[in-house]
Write an enzyme that holds these catalytic residues in place. Structure first.
Site, PDB file in Angstrom:
ATOM      1  N   ALA A   1       0.811  -1.399  -0.108  1.00  0.00           N
ATOM      2  CA  ALA A   1      -0.123  -0.021   0.035  1.00  0.00           C
ATOM      3  C   ALA A   1       0.767   1.203   0.202  1.00  0.00           C
ATOM      4  O   ALA A   1       1.692   1.265   0.970  1.00  0.00           O
ATOM      5  CB  ALA A   1      -0.961   0.199   1.404  1.00  0.00           C
TER       6      ALA A   1
ATOM      7  N   TYR B   1       8.697  10.711  -4.387  1.00  0.00           N
ATOM      8  CA  TYR B   1       8.109   9.257  -4.274  1.00  0.00           C
ATOM      9  C   TYR B   1       9.359   8.425  -3.992  1.00  0.00           C
ATOM     10  O   TYR B   1       9.432   7.464  -2.782  1.00  0.00           O
ATOM     11  CB  TYR B   1       7.779   8.918  -5.616  1.00  0.00           C
ATOM     12  CG  TYR B   1       7.617   7.335  -5.949  1.00  0.00           C
ATOM     13  CD1 TYR B   1       6.713   6.692  -4.938  1.00  0.00           C
ATOM     14  CD2 TYR B   1       8.431   6.545  -6.576  1.00  0.00           C
ATOM     15  CE1 TYR B   1       6.620   5.396  -5.091  1.00  0.00           C
ATOM     16  CE2 TYR B   1       8.278   5.191  -7.017  1.00  0.00           C
ATOM     17  CZ  TYR B   1       7.451   4.652  -6.074  1.00  0.00           C
ATOM     18  OH  TYR B   1       7.346   3.125  -6.144  1.00  0.00           O
TER      19      TYR B   1
ATOM     20  N   PHE C   1      12.219  -2.634 -10.687  1.00  0.00           N
ATOM     21  CA  PHE C   1      12.358  -1.779 -11.712  1.00  0.00           C
ATOM     22  C   PHE C   1      11.101  -1.497 -12.518  1.00  0.00           C
ATOM     23  O   PHE C   1      10.144  -1.361 -11.850  1.00  0.00           O
ATOM     24  CB  PHE C   1      13.571  -2.138 -12.657  1.00  0.00           C
ATOM     25  CG  PHE C   1      14.978  -1.886 -11.992  1.00  0.00           C
ATOM     26  CD1 PHE C   1      15.368  -2.345 -10.678  1.00  0.00           C
ATOM     27  CD2 PHE C   1      15.887  -0.740 -12.472  1.00  0.00           C
ATOM     28  CE1 PHE C   1      16.586  -1.938  -9.963  1.00  0.00           C
ATOM     29  CE2 PHE C   1      17.007  -0.593 -11.824  1.00  0.00           C
ATOM     30  CZ  PHE C   1      17.232  -1.015 -10.455  1.00  0.00           C
TER      31      PHE C   1
ATOM     32  N   ARG D   1      11.173  14.197 -21.105  1.00  0.00           N
ATOM     33  CA  ARG D   1      10.301  14.134 -19.836  1.00  0.00           C
ATOM     34  C   ARG D   1      11.371  14.349 -18.297  1.00  0.00           C
ATOM     35  O   ARG D   1      12.463  13.832 -18.374  1.00  0.00           O
ATOM     36  CB  ARG D   1       9.613  12.832 -19.454  1.00  0.00           C
ATOM     37  CG  ARG D   1       8.519  13.050 -18.111  1.00  0.00           C
ATOM     38  CD  ARG D   1       7.808  11.712 -18.121  1.00  0.00           C
ATOM     39  NE  ARG D   1       8.545  10.450 -17.678  1.00  0.00           N
ATOM     40  CZ  ARG D   1       8.036   9.304 -17.501  1.00  0.00           C
ATOM     41  NH1 ARG D   1       6.593   9.177 -17.787  1.00  0.00           N
ATOM     42  NH2 ARG D   1       8.793   8.329 -17.217  1.00  0.00           N
TER      43      ARG D   1
HETATM   44  N1  UDP Z   1       7.563   7.038 -22.023  1.00  0.00           N
HETATM   45  C1  UDP Z   1       7.212   7.267 -23.226  1.00  0.00           C
HETATM   46  N2  UDP Z   1       6.025   7.931 -23.335  1.00  0.00           N
HETATM   47  C2  UDP Z   1       5.057   7.678 -22.327  1.00  0.00           C
HETATM   48  C3  UDP Z   1       5.385   7.257 -21.144  1.00  0.00           C
HETATM   49  C4  UDP Z   1       6.690   6.939 -21.050  1.00  0.00           C
HETATM   50  O1  UDP Z   1       8.140   7.754 -23.846  1.00  0.00           O
HETATM   51  O2  UDP Z   1       3.936   8.069 -22.800  1.00  0.00           O
HETATM   52  C5  UDP Z   1       9.020   6.753 -21.721  1.00  0.00           C
HETATM   53  C6  UDP Z   1       9.799   7.245 -20.313  1.00  0.00           C
HETATM   54  O3  UDP Z   1      10.199   8.678 -20.549  1.00  0.00           O
HETATM   55  C7  UDP Z   1      10.669   6.373 -19.967  1.00  0.00           C
HETATM   56  C8  UDP Z   1       9.954   5.086 -20.271  1.00  0.00           C
HETATM   57  O4  UDP Z   1       9.143   5.246 -21.344  1.00  0.00           O
HETATM   58  O5  UDP Z   1      11.855   6.624 -20.501  1.00  0.00           O
HETATM   59  C9  UDP Z   1       9.292   4.109 -19.172  1.00  0.00           C
HETATM   60  O6  UDP Z   1       8.401   5.275 -18.544  1.00  0.00           O
HETATM   61  P1  UDP Z   1       7.517   4.712 -17.435  1.00  0.00           P
HETATM   62  O7  UDP Z   1       6.580   6.005 -17.035  1.00  0.00           O
HETATM   63  O8  UDP Z   1       6.748   3.684 -17.854  1.00  0.00           O
HETATM   64  O9  UDP Z   1       8.391   4.179 -16.154  1.00  0.00           O
HETATM   65  P2  UDP Z   1       9.585   4.847 -15.385  1.00  0.00           P
HETATM   66  O10 UDP Z   1      10.850   4.196 -16.008  1.00  0.00           O
HETATM   67  O11 UDP Z   1       9.340   6.217 -15.537  1.00  0.00           O
HETATM   68  O12 UDP Z   1       9.540   4.323 -14.108  1.00  0.00           O
END
Ligand code: UDP
Length: 320
Positions: A71, A138, A166, A276
């Protein structure tokens, strides 16, 4: 064993609860359903619909052999905008849990930690000895809980294991990923394939990787659940062990989208968008320690197989 699964109506928690029941354990789920779903609780498992803050003492008073603690609040972006929700909802709540476990003599804890405790890596694959410098609240709250667990284990004899996940993906039959706000790559891409979203955005194609898109370590949720069973069996009184869990293979965003195209037969239009904030180029786990000490080995490492399970789940939800 009689086990309490907090957050057992959520994605990883429900898969773990299902696997625990199949292995013969007695399971009770404690979940306030703020993000979980009552119908994700496996058959034959009692759901206590309440928050840890309100109910943990009363529940643990029944007597449990262990707690699997899932949780949590788990959205990185939200944690940057509303950190109090994370310090309160993750750290304060987990301290309540630890104190209640101590008060009721609950001997074992398996905690759902995260790769986000490491932050930007100096080296990949990332081992448990890597520096922990989380780049968002987080990850910082999960790391704070890990530290609290270490000191409770040493002082009060708790047998504890933290598992640092991961990128969890895939599904287990009717147990899968259903978030109100979806931020993860594979479910987003599958939303395009299922007609619930027009296109997918690729966050940057100029990263220092083979194809220019970010590389992540996607681990099948069933492999992850199996690691929890092993962690429970190996938990040792007075010790807090930490293990990274990934499948050891990195896949790029482009590879993920291609695998989704192959599995779904949908063209999945994709556009390149700006990077991002806070994304590292490559995050891949070293799971050597889990392999050596827990005898764990991920069995579902094929990307198309992971995507296929997630896709089957997505379609089952649409039919539901
Ligand atoms: N990503 C992307 N488009 C999206 C969502 C995620 O290109 O709409 C990329 C993000 O930048 C990262 C990878 O996909 O490199 C995995 O992102 P996710 O949010 O699934 O997991 P994270 O690694 O951030 O925990």
């Amino acid at each position: 064993m009689k086990l309490l699964v907090t957050g057992g109506a959520g994605y990883v928690g429900s898969v773990c609860a299902a696997r625990l029941v199949e292995s013969g354990h007695e399971v009770v789920v404690l979940d306030d359903l703020s993000t979980g779903h009552a119908d994700a609780v496996p058959d034959g498992v009692r759901l206590v619909e309440a928050g840890i803050d309100d109910a943990i003492g009363e529940v643990l008073a029944e007597g449990f052999d262990g707690v699997l603690h899932f949780a949590a609040k788990s959205l990185v972006g939200e944690s940057m905008q509303d950190p109090a929700k994370y310090w309160q909802g993750n750290v304060v709540t987990s301290l309540r849990l630890l104190d209640a476990m101590r008060a009721h003599g609950t001997p074992r804890l398996v905690f759902s930690s995260t790769a986000a405790t490491y932050g930007e890596p100096e080296q990949v694959p990332i081992a448990e000895t890597a520096p922990t410098r989380p780049t968002n609240p987080y990850g910082a709250t999960k790391l704070a809980i890990d530290h609290a667990i270490t000191s409770y284990a040493a002082a009060h004899g708790l047998a504890a294991v933290s598992l640092r996940y991961f990128n969890v993906a895939g599904a287990y039959g009717r147990f899968g990923e259903r978030h109100g706000v979806e931020t993860h790559l594979i479910p987003i891409v599958l939303q395009v394939a299922s007609g619930r979203r027009e296109r997918v955005q690729v966050y940057g194609d100029d990263w220092p990787t083979d194809d220019g898109t970010c590389v992540r370590d996607y681990i099948h949720v069933v492999d992850l659940a199996d690691a929890h069973l092993r962690a429970l069996a190996h938990a040792t009184t007075g010790e807090h062990r930490v293990y990274n869990l990934g499948n050891g293979l990195g896949f790029s965003v482009k590879q993920v989208i291609d695998a989704c195209r192959e599995v779904t037969g949908h063209p999945i239009p994709a556009d390149v968008a700006p990077r991002r904030a806070g994304d590292p180029a490559v995050l891949v786990a070293s799971s050597e320690k889990a392999r050596t000490e827990l005898g764990w080995k991920p069995e579902r490492v094929d990307l198309a197989g992971i995507v296929r399970d997630a896709w089957d789940f997505t379609r089952s939800q649409q039919g539901a």
